[in-house]
Design a protein around this motif. Sequence first.
Motif, PDB file in Angstrom:
ATOM      1  N   SER A 223      17.520   3.446  -0.238  1.00 21.81           N
ATOM      2  CA  SER A 223      17.683   4.291   0.951  1.00 21.81           C
ATOM      3  C   SER A 223      18.876   5.231   0.793  1.00 21.81           C
ATOM      4  O   SER A 223      18.860   6.345   1.298  1.00 21.81           O
TER       5      SER A 223
ATOM      6  N   LEU B 256      13.100   6.287   8.209  1.00 20.72           N
ATOM      7  CA  LEU B 256      11.719   6.774   8.249  1.00 20.72           C
ATOM      8  C   LEU B 256      11.322   7.376   6.906  1.00 20.72           C
ATOM      9  O   LEU B 256      10.248   7.077   6.374  1.00 20.72           O
ATOM     10  N   LEU B 257      12.193   8.199   6.354  1.00 17.18           N
ATOM     11  CA  LEU B 257      11.905   8.831   5.069  1.00 17.18           C
ATOM     12  C   LEU B 257      11.796   7.787   3.956  1.00 17.18           C
ATOM     13  O   LEU B 257      10.892   7.842   3.121  1.00 17.18           O
ATOM     14  N   THR B 258      12.691   6.811   3.958  1.00 17.62           N
ATOM     15  CA  THR B 258      12.648   5.736   2.961  1.00 17.62           C
ATOM     16  C   THR B 258      11.333   4.969   3.049  1.00 17.62           C
ATOM     17  O   THR B 258      10.674   4.724   2.037  1.00 17.62           O
ATOM     18  N   ASN B 259      10.928   4.600   4.265  1.00 15.56           N
ATOM     19  CA  ASN B 259       9.672   3.867   4.443  1.00 15.56           C
ATOM     20  C   ASN B 259       8.469   4.706   4.042  1.00 15.56           C
ATOM     21  O   ASN B 259       7.502   4.185   3.474  1.00 15.56           O
ATOM     22  N   ALA B 260       8.511   6.008   4.310  1.00 13.92           N
ATOM     23  CA  ALA B 260       7.404   6.890   3.927  1.00 13.92           C
ATOM     24  C   ALA B 260       7.271   6.953   2.404  1.00 13.92           C
ATOM     25  O   ALA B 260       6.155   6.921   1.865  1.00 13.92           O
ATOM     26  N   VAL B 261       8.387   7.033   1.693  1.00 12.13           N
ATOM     27  CA  VAL B 261       8.349   7.084   0.224  1.00 12.13           C
ATOM     28  C   VAL B 261       7.834   5.763  -0.342  1.00 12.13           C
ATOM     29  O   VAL B 261       7.005   5.745  -1.256  1.00 12.13           O
TER      30      VAL B 261
ATOM     31  N   PHE C  14       5.824   3.625   1.162  1.00  8.31           N
ATOM     32  CA  PHE C  14       4.391   3.557   1.459  1.00  8.31           C
ATOM     33  C   PHE C  14       3.610   4.464   0.512  1.00  8.31           C
ATOM     34  O   PHE C  14       2.553   4.073  -0.008  1.00  8.31           O
ATOM     35  N   HIS C  15       4.111   5.661   0.274  1.00 11.59           N
ATOM     36  CA  HIS C  15       3.438   6.586  -0.641  1.00 11.59           C
ATOM     37  C   HIS C  15       3.357   5.990  -2.040  1.00 11.59           C
ATOM     38  O   HIS C  15       2.310   6.056  -2.703  1.00 11.59           O
ATOM     39  N   ASN C  16       4.448   5.385  -2.498  1.00 12.40           N
ATOM     40  CA  ASN C  16       4.441   4.745  -3.815  1.00 12.40           C
ATOM     41  C   ASN C  16       3.428   3.600  -3.872  1.00 12.40           C
ATOM     42  O   ASN C  16       2.723   3.441  -4.870  1.00 12.40           O
TER      43      ASN C  16
ATOM     44  N   TYR D 189      -7.361   5.449   4.802  1.00 13.50           N
ATOM     45  CA  TYR D 189      -6.652   4.477   3.966  1.00 13.50           C
ATOM     46  C   TYR D 189      -7.540   3.269   3.725  1.00 13.50           C
ATOM     47  O   TYR D 189      -8.095   2.692   4.653  1.00 13.50           O
TER      48      TYR D 189
END
Length: 118
Positions: free
Chosen positions: A4, A32-37, A39-41, A93
């Motif tokens: 993060s 939020l940005l950390t969780n989005a990355v 999830f994307h990974n 998804y």
Amino acid sequence: MEFSQWIGFGNQGVIADNDPIEQEKAMKFNALLTNAVIFHNALDVAEIVRQLLQEGWEIDPEGLAHISPYLTEHIKRFGEYSTHELGIQPEAYDPILDVDFTQLRDEDLRAEGFGTAA
């Protein structure tokens, strides 16, 4: 914590504003940005596993359990992002990954480091 901090790379992690509301906004945005990355990974890894399964590869669940969603090598923090795809509706998804993880539950495999938050 390091992931993060890597995501929120500006100003060396220091929130320069002394307003508690702005500090909370900055912290929530980073989370939020950390969780989005992450999830994307995870979606990218799942898609690659699905492709390998379609090609006939056998996926070892123990090896797959050790793949981390905290990947950073492919992230370009300073640009080259296209906005022409923003209007494209993504496919739904698919949470199903056709890998048998029961052997991991049976062995009671303990994953080291997976209990820590980003």
